[in-house]
Design a protein around this motif. Structure first.
Motif, PDB file in Angstrom:
ATOM      1  N   TYR A   1     -22.891 -30.468  -8.629  1.00  0.00           N
ATOM      2  CA  TYR A   1     -23.968 -29.587  -7.982  1.00  0.00           C
ATOM      3  C   TYR A   1     -23.390 -28.303  -7.855  1.00  0.00           C
ATOM      4  CZ  TYR A   1     -27.252 -27.541  -4.801  1.00  0.00           C
ATOM      5  OH  TYR A   1     -28.034 -26.642  -4.172  1.00  0.00           O
ATOM      6  N   MET A   2     -24.131 -27.143  -8.487  1.00  0.00           N
ATOM      7  CA  MET A   2     -23.789 -25.762  -8.437  1.00  0.00           C
ATOM      8  C   MET A   2     -24.738 -25.198  -7.501  1.00  0.00           C
ATOM      9  SD  MET A   2     -23.351 -23.043 -11.288  1.00  0.00           S
ATOM     10  CE  MET A   2     -24.835 -21.936 -10.816  1.00  0.00           C
ATOM     11  N   PRO A   3     -24.604 -24.948  -6.199  1.00  0.00           N
ATOM     12  CA  PRO A   3     -25.459 -24.301  -5.487  1.00  0.00           C
ATOM     13  C   PRO A   3     -25.493 -22.482  -5.744  1.00  0.00           C
ATOM     14  CG  PRO A   3     -23.215 -24.624  -4.161  1.00  0.00           C
ATOM     15  CD  PRO A   3     -23.095 -25.116  -5.495  1.00  0.00           C
ATOM     16  N   THR A   4     -26.483 -22.204  -5.163  1.00  0.00           N
ATOM     17  CA  THR A   4     -26.591 -20.759  -5.437  1.00  0.00           C
ATOM     18  C   THR A   4     -25.510 -19.744  -4.748  1.00  0.00           C
ATOM     19  OG1 THR A   4     -28.336 -20.703  -3.700  1.00  0.00           O
ATOM     20  CG2 THR A   4     -29.236 -20.645  -5.713  1.00  0.00           C
ATOM     21  N   GLU A   5     -25.139 -20.352  -3.593  1.00  0.00           N
ATOM     22  CA  GLU A   5     -24.059 -19.423  -2.690  1.00  0.00           C
ATOM     23  C   GLU A   5     -22.727 -19.796  -3.492  1.00  0.00           C
ATOM     24  OE1 GLU A   5     -25.113 -22.822  -0.730  1.00  0.00           O
ATOM     25  OE2 GLU A   5     -27.134 -21.815  -1.161  1.00  0.00           O
ATOM     26  N   SER A   6     -21.829 -18.617  -3.016  1.00  0.00           N
ATOM     27  CA  SER A   6     -20.561 -19.023  -3.646  1.00  0.00           C
ATOM     28  C   SER A   6     -19.745 -19.696  -2.667  1.00  0.00           C
ATOM     29  CB  SER A   6     -19.831 -17.422  -4.014  1.00  0.00           C
ATOM     30  OG  SER A   6     -20.061 -16.478  -2.860  1.00  0.00           O
ATOM     31  N   TYR A   7     -18.789 -20.419  -2.928  1.00  0.00           N
ATOM     32  CA  TYR A   7     -18.076 -21.242  -1.875  1.00  0.00           C
ATOM     33  C   TYR A   7     -16.791 -21.467  -2.234  1.00  0.00           C
ATOM     34  CZ  TYR A   7     -18.864 -24.428  -6.037  1.00  0.00           C
ATOM     35  OH  TYR A   7     -19.055 -24.887  -7.409  1.00  0.00           O
ATOM     36  N   PHE A   8     -16.079 -20.572  -2.639  1.00  0.00           N
ATOM     37  CA  PHE A   8     -14.636 -20.449  -2.965  1.00  0.00           C
ATOM     38  C   PHE A   8     -13.930 -19.418  -1.709  1.00  0.00           C
ATOM     39  CE2 PHE A   8     -16.353 -20.685  -7.163  1.00  0.00           C
ATOM     40  CZ  PHE A   8     -16.140 -22.021  -7.568  1.00  0.00           C
ATOM     41  N   TYR A   9     -12.951 -20.079  -1.351  1.00  0.00           N
ATOM     42  CA  TYR A   9     -12.018 -19.216  -0.485  1.00  0.00           C
ATOM     43  C   TYR A   9     -11.864 -17.847  -1.245  1.00  0.00           C
ATOM     44  CZ  TYR A   9     -11.366 -23.258   2.419  1.00  0.00           C
ATOM     45  OH  TYR A   9     -11.692 -24.406   3.083  1.00  0.00           O
ATOM     46  N   ASN A  10     -11.858 -16.630  -0.570  1.00  0.00           N
ATOM     47  CA  ASN A  10     -11.702 -15.324  -1.171  1.00  0.00           C
ATOM     48  C   ASN A  10     -10.275 -15.082  -1.521  1.00  0.00           C
ATOM     49  OD1 ASN A  10     -14.079 -14.069  -1.040  1.00  0.00           O
ATOM     50  ND2 ASN A  10     -13.941 -13.530   1.248  1.00  0.00           N
ATOM     51  N   TYR A  11      -9.083 -15.864  -1.057  1.00  0.00           N
ATOM     52  CA  TYR A  11      -7.879 -15.775  -1.452  1.00  0.00           C
ATOM     53  C   TYR A  11      -7.557 -16.372  -2.858  1.00  0.00           C
ATOM     54  CZ  TYR A  11      -6.943 -20.230   0.745  1.00  0.00           C
ATOM     55  OH  TYR A  11      -7.113 -21.597   0.713  1.00  0.00           O
ATOM     56  N   MET A  12      -8.393 -17.196  -3.131  1.00  0.00           N
ATOM     57  CA  MET A  12      -8.330 -17.996  -4.471  1.00  0.00           C
ATOM     58  C   MET A  12      -8.285 -17.148  -5.635  1.00  0.00           C
ATOM     59  SD  MET A  12      -9.657 -21.740  -3.511  1.00  0.00           S
ATOM     60  CE  MET A  12      -8.494 -23.206  -3.201  1.00  0.00           C
ATOM     61  N   SER A  13      -7.326 -17.563  -6.538  1.00  0.00           N
ATOM     62  CA  SER A  13      -7.591 -16.942  -8.023  1.00  0.00           C
ATOM     63  C   SER A  13      -8.342 -18.044  -8.947  1.00  0.00           C
ATOM     64  CB  SER A  13      -6.362 -16.549  -8.677  1.00  0.00           C
ATOM     65  OG  SER A  13      -5.552 -17.783  -8.882  1.00  0.00           O
ATOM     66  N   CYS A  14      -8.722 -17.606  -9.924  1.00  0.00           N
ATOM     67  CA  CYS A  14      -9.283 -18.809 -10.890  1.00  0.00           C
ATOM     68  C   CYS A  14      -8.275 -19.844 -11.051  1.00  0.00           C
ATOM     69  CB  CYS A  14      -9.812 -18.067 -12.250  1.00  0.00           C
ATOM     70  SG  CYS A  14     -11.149 -16.877 -12.043  1.00  0.00           S
ATOM     71  N   ALA A  15      -7.121 -19.388 -11.253  1.00  0.00           N
ATOM     72  CA  ALA A  15      -6.142 -20.654 -11.525  1.00  0.00           C
ATOM     73  C   ALA A  15      -6.156 -21.575 -10.347  1.00  0.00           C
ATOM     74  CB  ALA A  15      -4.724 -19.930 -12.088  1.00  0.00           C
ATOM     75  N   ASP A  16      -5.918 -21.006  -9.085  1.00  0.00           N
ATOM     76  CA  ASP A  16      -5.824 -21.735  -7.858  1.00  0.00           C
ATOM     77  C   ASP A  16      -7.195 -22.623  -7.938  1.00  0.00           C
ATOM     78  OD1 ASP A  16      -3.680 -20.344  -7.078  1.00  0.00           O
ATOM     79  OD2 ASP A  16      -4.968 -18.989  -5.956  1.00  0.00           O
ATOM     80  N   ILE A  17      -8.243 -22.099  -8.206  1.00  0.00           N
ATOM     81  CA  ILE A  17      -9.333 -22.991  -7.922  1.00  0.00           C
ATOM     82  C   ILE A  17      -9.465 -24.076  -9.100  1.00  0.00           C
ATOM     83  CG2 ILE A  17     -12.014 -22.911  -8.477  1.00  0.00           C
ATOM     84  CD1 ILE A  17     -11.770 -19.813  -7.482  1.00  0.00           C
ATOM     85  N   GLY A  18      -8.897 -23.666 -10.270  1.00  0.00           N
ATOM     86  CA  GLY A  18      -8.784 -24.865 -11.309  1.00  0.00           C
ATOM     87  C   GLY A  18      -8.116 -26.116 -10.563  1.00  0.00           C
ATOM     88  N   LYS A  19      -6.822 -25.647 -10.130  1.00  0.00           N
ATOM     89  CA  LYS A  19      -5.875 -26.642  -9.362  1.00  0.00           C
ATOM     90  C   LYS A  19      -6.610 -27.486  -8.448  1.00  0.00           C
ATOM     91  CE  LYS A  19      -1.589 -24.260 -10.141  1.00  0.00           C
ATOM     92  NZ  LYS A  19      -1.082 -23.088  -9.304  1.00  0.00           N
ATOM     93  N   TYR A  20      -7.364 -26.798  -7.486  1.00  0.00           N
ATOM     94  CA  TYR A  20      -8.094 -27.320  -6.312  1.00  0.00           C
ATOM     95  C   TYR A  20      -9.137 -28.390  -6.971  1.00  0.00           C
ATOM     96  CZ  TYR A  20     -10.796 -27.538  -2.320  1.00  0.00           C
ATOM     97  OH  TYR A  20     -11.617 -27.903  -1.139  1.00  0.00           O
ATOM     98  N   TYR A  21      -9.770 -27.924  -7.801  1.00  0.00           N
ATOM     99  CA  TYR A  21     -10.866 -28.900  -8.482  1.00  0.00           C
ATOM    100  C   TYR A  21     -10.400 -30.162  -9.245  1.00  0.00           C
ATOM    101  CZ  TYR A  21     -15.556 -27.274  -7.309  1.00  0.00           C
ATOM    102  OH  TYR A  21     -16.626 -26.814  -6.978  1.00  0.00           O
ATOM    103  N   ALA A  22      -8.947 -29.923 -10.033  1.00  0.00           N
ATOM    104  CA  ALA A  22      -8.314 -30.904 -10.530  1.00  0.00           C
ATOM    105  C   ALA A  22      -7.783 -31.906  -9.534  1.00  0.00           C
ATOM    106  CB  ALA A  22      -7.321 -30.378 -11.524  1.00  0.00           C
ATOM    107  N   ASP A  23      -7.380 -31.500  -8.606  1.00  0.00           N
ATOM    108  CA  ASP A  23      -6.832 -32.335  -7.479  1.00  0.00           C
ATOM    109  C   ASP A  23      -8.272 -33.241  -6.862  1.00  0.00           C
ATOM    110  OD1 ASP A  23      -4.375 -31.455  -7.706  1.00  0.00           O
ATOM    111  OD2 ASP A  23      -4.158 -30.295  -6.147  1.00  0.00           O
TER     112      ASP A  23
END
Ligand code: ATP
Length: 248
Positions: free
Chosen positions: A94-116
């Motif tokens: 589910y992709m909500p309308t709001e953004s929900y990532f921590y500001n300090y994260m890069s696209c690479a960090d977000i990928g790792k987070y999701y993969a985990d």
């Protein structure tokens, strides 16, 4: 050979039936306010659905109930016959309308987070989507424009191999050129075993892509059906039907 073909058809049918998403007479009330009122929809795999409606019509509330984030006041929602809950959540992106990532994260960090976090997340697909949408792994969430953030959210959610992919307003904040990238990315994800549901006000962009349209007004479904059948029956495009239904 014939037996083999028949068996394949039957197996495909059973599989398709298995991943059906059903909303039966679903209602959500917030105190005295009824956000969604007696909604029934059968979502079938292999189709792209559009939830269409003006502001406050109940699209997000319905998606949140399907995602298991909001409980219906009454009615039933099931995926493959299983009521929405812990078991179904892992099959629904589910992709909500709001953004929900921590500001300090890069696209690479977000990928790792999701993969985990998600077993069905593909890092390869994620990097492909980033590339297609002109985002780079080093970009930080804090430095992104709203359009870039919309594309990042989309890349993350499309990189899951979920049975149901729900995108709330995927075109919000996305400029007219990038909208094509977004639409192409969604089309690339469509497959016979997936249900894709999008909500949007930007009906023009969705007209050519959707298989099935659901028009919601004040929490009630006022029209729904196969997009082609709706066009034939009304003699109007989905865009014109939208304008007629939501004209003030
Ligand atoms: N948590 C809440 N508490 C009270 N009312 C709510 C809540 N969430 C939504 N509503 C109300 O329910 C109705 C439907 O809202 P919803 O967000 O589902 O509409 P929407 O079709 O997604 O609108 P939009 O296109 O503007 O995002 C609105 O009147 C809204 O104010």
């Amino acid at each position: 050979m014939r037996l083999l073909i028949s068996l394949r058809i039957i197996t495909n049918k059973i599989w398709r039936d298995l991943i059906m998403l059903q909303c039966k007479n679903v209602t959500k009330k917030y105190m005295k306010m009824t956000a969604v009122n007696g909604v029934s929809i059968d979502f079938m795999p292999g189709r792209i659905y559009a939830l269409l409606g003006s502001n406050g019509s109940g699209k997000t509330t319905l998606m949140k109930m399907i995602a298991g984030l909001v409980k219906p006041t009454s009615g039933d929602i099931t995926l493959s016959g299983v009521p929405i809950g812990v078991e179904t959540k892992k099959h629904i992106a589910y992709m909500p309308t709001e953004s929900y990532f921590y500001n300090y994260m890069s696209c690479a960090d977000i990928g790792k987070y999701y993969a985990d976090f998600f077993e069905d997340f593909s890092l390869d697909q994620y990097y492909n989507y980033l590339n297609e949408m002109k985002l780079t792994p080093d970009m930080k969430a804090s430095k992104m424009s709203s359009g870039m953030m919309a594309k990042l959210k989309l890349a993350v959610n499309l990189s899951r191999n979920a049975s149901v992919i729900m995108l709330d307003e995927p075109l919000n904040g996305v400029d007219i050129v990038a909208r094509e990238q977004v639409i192409n990315a969604v089309i690339s994800k469509a497959s016979p075993d997936k249900i894709i549901i999008m909500s949007s006000h930007l009906v023009d962009e969705l007209e050519a892509v959707i298989d099935y349209a659901v028009f919601i007004k004040d929490g009630v479904i006022v029209s729904q059906g196969d997009a082609e059948n709706l066009r034939t029956a009304s003699g109007m495009s989905i865009v014109d039907q939208y304008k007629r239904i939501y004209a003030y």
